[in-house]
Design an enzyme around this catalytic site. Structure first.
Site, PDB file in Angstrom:
ATOM      1  N   SER A  95       0.723  -1.107  -0.091  1.00 11.48           N
ATOM      2  CA  SER A  95       0.154   0.045   0.014  1.00 11.48           C
ATOM      3  C   SER A  95       0.684   1.292  -0.009  1.00 11.48           C
ATOM      4  CB  SER A  95      -0.964   0.131   1.181  1.00 11.48           C
ATOM      5  OG  SER A  95      -1.639  -1.117   1.419  1.00 11.48           O
ATOM      6  N   LYS A 170      -7.331   1.758  -2.850  1.00 10.84           N
ATOM      7  CA  LYS A 170      -6.861   1.529  -1.460  1.00 10.84           C
ATOM      8  C   LYS A 170      -6.752   2.471  -0.477  1.00 10.84           C
ATOM      9  CE  LYS A 170      -4.836  -1.088   1.961  1.00 10.84           C
ATOM     10  NZ  LYS A 170      -5.241  -2.159   2.928  1.00 10.84           N
ATOM     11  N   LYS A 238       0.275   5.909   8.065  1.00 10.03           N
ATOM     12  CA  LYS A 238       0.915   6.077   6.769  1.00 10.03           C
ATOM     13  C   LYS A 238       0.127   6.247   5.714  1.00 10.03           C
ATOM     14  CE  LYS A 238       1.774   2.263   5.009  1.00 10.03           C
ATOM     15  NZ  LYS A 238       1.289   1.185   4.056  1.00 10.03           N
TER      16      LYS A 238
HETATM   17  P1  NAD Z   1       5.802  -5.799   7.147  1.00 17.20           P
HETATM   18  O1  NAD Z   1       6.677  -4.850   7.940  1.00 17.20           O
HETATM   19  O2  NAD Z   1       5.523  -7.060   8.250  1.00 17.20           O
HETATM   20  O3  NAD Z   1       6.806  -6.437   6.251  1.00 17.20           O
HETATM   21  C1  NAD Z   1       7.539  -5.684   5.227  1.00 17.20           C
HETATM   22  C2  NAD Z   1       8.773  -6.515   4.730  1.00 17.20           C
HETATM   23  O4  NAD Z   1       9.381  -6.199   3.868  1.00 17.20           O
HETATM   24  C3  NAD Z   1       9.615  -6.809   6.138  1.00 17.20           C
HETATM   25  O5  NAD Z   1       9.930  -8.557   6.074  1.00 17.20           O
HETATM   26  C4  NAD Z   1      10.842  -6.062   5.673  1.00 17.20           C
HETATM   27  O6  NAD Z   1      12.087  -6.875   6.071  1.00 17.20           O
HETATM   28  C5  NAD Z   1      10.994  -6.236   4.126  1.00 17.20           C
HETATM   29  N1  NAD Z   1      11.687  -5.154   3.493  1.00 17.20           N
HETATM   30  C6  NAD Z   1      11.805  -3.750   3.821  1.00 17.20           C
HETATM   31  N2  NAD Z   1      12.660  -3.148   2.871  1.00 17.20           N
HETATM   32  C7  NAD Z   1      12.870  -4.266   2.104  1.00 17.20           C
HETATM   33  C8  NAD Z   1      13.805  -4.317   0.875  1.00 17.20           C
HETATM   34  N3  NAD Z   1      14.406  -2.957   0.463  1.00 17.20           N
HETATM   35  N4  NAD Z   1      14.252  -5.437   0.419  1.00 17.20           N
HETATM   36  C9  NAD Z   1      13.579  -6.479   0.597  1.00 17.20           C
HETATM   37  N5  NAD Z   1      12.855  -6.493   1.885  1.00 17.20           N
HETATM   38  C10 NAD Z   1      12.414  -5.394   2.420  1.00 17.20           C
HETATM   39  O7  NAD Z   1       4.614  -5.318   6.513  1.00 17.20           O
HETATM   40  P2  NAD Z   1       3.146  -6.109   6.317  1.00 17.20           P
HETATM   41  O8  NAD Z   1       2.254  -5.984   7.495  1.00 17.20           O
HETATM   42  O9  NAD Z   1       3.558  -7.183   5.608  1.00 17.20           O
HETATM   43  O10 NAD Z   1       2.688  -4.935   5.297  1.00 17.20           O
HETATM   44  C11 NAD Z   1       3.143  -4.868   3.884  1.00 17.20           C
HETATM   45  C12 NAD Z   1       2.267  -3.877   3.105  1.00 17.20           C
HETATM   46  O11 NAD Z   1       0.980  -4.639   2.987  1.00 17.20           O
HETATM   47  C13 NAD Z   1       2.122  -2.591   3.581  1.00 17.20           C
HETATM   48  O12 NAD Z   1       2.317  -1.465   2.657  1.00 17.20           O
HETATM   49  C14 NAD Z   1       0.702  -2.511   4.324  1.00 17.20           C
HETATM   50  O13 NAD Z   1       0.275  -1.228   4.683  1.00 17.20           O
HETATM   51  C15 NAD Z   1       0.081  -3.465   3.566  1.00 17.20           C
HETATM   52  N6  NAD Z   1      -1.050  -4.138   4.191  1.00 17.20           N
HETATM   53  C16 NAD Z   1      -0.868  -4.629   5.377  1.00 17.20           C
HETATM   54  C17 NAD Z   1      -1.874  -5.487   6.074  1.00 17.20           C
HETATM   55  C18 NAD Z   1      -1.932  -5.786   7.521  1.00 17.20           C
HETATM   56  O14 NAD Z   1      -2.870  -6.227   8.078  1.00 17.20           O
HETATM   57  N7  NAD Z   1      -0.719  -6.074   8.011  1.00 17.20           N
HETATM   58  C19 NAD Z   1      -3.493  -5.170   5.415  1.00 17.20           C
HETATM   59  C20 NAD Z   1      -3.484  -4.772   4.094  1.00 17.20           C
HETATM   60  C21 NAD Z   1      -2.252  -4.261   3.517  1.00 17.20           C
END
Ligand code: NAD
Length: 297
Positions: A95, A170, A238
Site C-alpha cells: 500500500s 486502497k 502512513k
Molecule cells: P511488514 O513490515 O510486516 O513487512 C514488510 C517486509 O518488507 C519486511 O519483512 C521487511 O524486512 C521487508 N523489506 C523492507 N525493505 C526491504 C527491501 N528493501 N528489500 C527487501 N525486503 C524489504 O509489513 P506488512 O504488514 O507485511 O505490510 C506490507 C504492506 O501491506 C504495507 O504496505 C501494508 O500497509 C500493507 N497491508 C498490510 C496489512 C496488514 O494487516 N498487515 C493489510 C493490508 C495491506
C-alpha cells in the site's frame, strides 16, 4: 508460473506460501534472512538480492511497507528492475502513494518492463486463507498475466484503472475504515459516559443503518479492551498521510481524513503506534475521562 517475491513480512510470507501451495515456482528475497529461511522451508528458492529474485521470472511481486521501500527495492542498486527482463512484469502489492506507483511504473516502462500496482485489503487472516481483496492498476494484459497468482492469494481481484488506480482505490478503502472507526469511538464513548452498557448499544444499532463490517469487527475488540494489532495504528497513519499527499496534488480537501490522521499521529507519539487501529477510541476516551467497557457488576 516462475515468480520472484520480495518482502516477506506479516503479509508477504503467507502470500508467498499460498503461491507455493498452488504449484508456482518461487525465488524469494527479504533483507531479514530468517524470513527468507521460513519461506524456503515451504519450498521456495532463496535469492541473494531483489535483482536475483527477479532474474528469469515472468512476474515479480513486491510486498513492502511504504513507497520509499518500494523505490529502494525496485529502482535501487541490486533492485528488482536490475534483474527483471524486458517483457516481464513487476506487480507491487504494497500500500503506497499512487504518485510513487506511477513514478516506479514509468521507470519500469523505460526498460520495457511492465508494472502493475495491486494493493490488498483483508489483513493477515485473509493473507493466510488466500482470500484477500486485490485492487489492481495497470493494463488488462498484465492483469490477465497475473490473474492465476491473484487467484492463489485472493478471493477477488478487480482492475480499477491504469497504474496508480489500485492505490487510489486502497486509499479510498483506508479513508472509509479510519473515519468509520473514529466515529464508532466517539459514539461508544458518549454512550458509556451516559451510563449505558456499550455492548447493549452495539447490539441495538448493528442491524440498522450504522451497522458495518468495521463496527462488527472492531466494537467487540474495544469492549474487550483487546488492542492486539490486526492492523497497526502506525500503518494506518502512513495510509492517511499518503491519501492527503495524493489529495493535495489534485487540490482535493479531505477534512475528516486530515483530522483522523492527526489523531493517529498523536497516538503514535503516546506509545500506541502498535495498537490495533480500533485503539483510536483510546484518544477519545482520554478526552472524556471514560473507558468503553462493560459496566462492573
Ligand atoms: P511488514 O513490515 O510486516 O513487512 C514488510 C517486509 O518488507 C519486511 O519483512 C521487511 O524486512 C521487508 N523489506 C523492507 N525493505 C526491504 C527491501 N528493501 N528489500 C527487501 N525486503 C524489504 O509489513 P506488512 O504488514 O507485511 O505490510 C506490507 C504492506 O501491506 C504495507 O504496505 C501494508 O500497509 C500493507 N497491508 C498490510 C496489512 C496488514 O494487516 N498487515 C493489510 C493490508 C495491506
Amino acid at each position: 508460473m516462475k515468480v520472484g517475491f520480495v518482502g516477506l513480512g506479516i503479509m508477504g510470507k503467507p502470500m508467498a506460501k499460498n503461491l507455493l501451495k498452488d504449484g508456482h515456482e518461487l525465488r524469494v528475497f527479504d533483507i531479514v534472512p530468517e524470513s527468507v529461511k521460513e519461506v524456503v522451508a515451504a519450498g521456495a528458492a532463496a535469492a541473494q538480492s531483489a535483482a536475483d529474485a527477479a532474474a528469469g521470472q515472468e512476474v515479480t511481486i513486491t510486498m513492502l511497507p511504504d513507497g520509499p521501500d518500494v523505490e529502494a527495492a525496485v529502482l535501487g542498486p541490486k533492485g528488482v528492475l536490475e534483474g527483471a527482463a524486458a517483457g516481464s512484469a513487476i506487480v507491487d502489492m504494497s500500500s503506497i502513494s499512487p504518485l510513487v506507483a506511477q513514478k516506479v511504473g514509468k521507470a519500469c516502462a523505460a526498460k520495457g518492463v511492465h508494472f502493475m500496482d495491486a494493493p490488498v485489503s483483508g489483513g493477515e487472516p485473509k493473507a493466510i486463507d488466500g482470500t484477500l481483496a486485490i485492487m489492481a492498476g495497470g493494463t488488462k494484459e498484465v492483469f490477465d498475466r497475473a490473474a492465476p497468482l491473484f487467484h492463489s492469494m485472493g478471493s477477488s481481484a478487480i482492475l480499477t484503472g491504469p497504474v496508480g488506480a489500485g492505490n487510489v482505490t486502497k486509499l479510498a478503502n483506508q479513508i472509509m475504515v479510519a473515519c468509520n472507526i473514529a466515529a464508532m469511538g466517539e459514539a461508544l464513548v458518549l454512550a458509556t459516559k451516559a451510563g449505558l452498557d456499550p455492548e447493549v448499544v452495539f447490539d441495538a444499532v448493528k442491524g440498522g443503518l450504522a451497522g458495518s463490517t468495521v463496527l462488527n469487527a472492531k466494537a467487540p475488540m474495544v469492549i474487550a479492551r483487546n488492542f492486539k494489532p490486526g492492523f497497526r495504528i502506525r500503518l494506518h497513519q502512513k495510509d492517511l498521510r499518503n491519501a492527503l499527499l495524493a489529495a493535495e496534488s489534485m487540490k482535493v480537501s479531505l477534512p475528516l481524513t486530515s483530522m483522523v490522521q492527526q489523531m493517529l499521529m498523536s497516538l503514535m507519539n503516546n506509545g500506541r503506534g502498535d495498537y490495533d487501529h480500533s485503539g483510536i477510541v483510546t484518544m477519545i476516551e482520554d478526552m472524556a475521562q471514560v473507558e468503553v467497557r462493560k459496566p462492573k457488576g
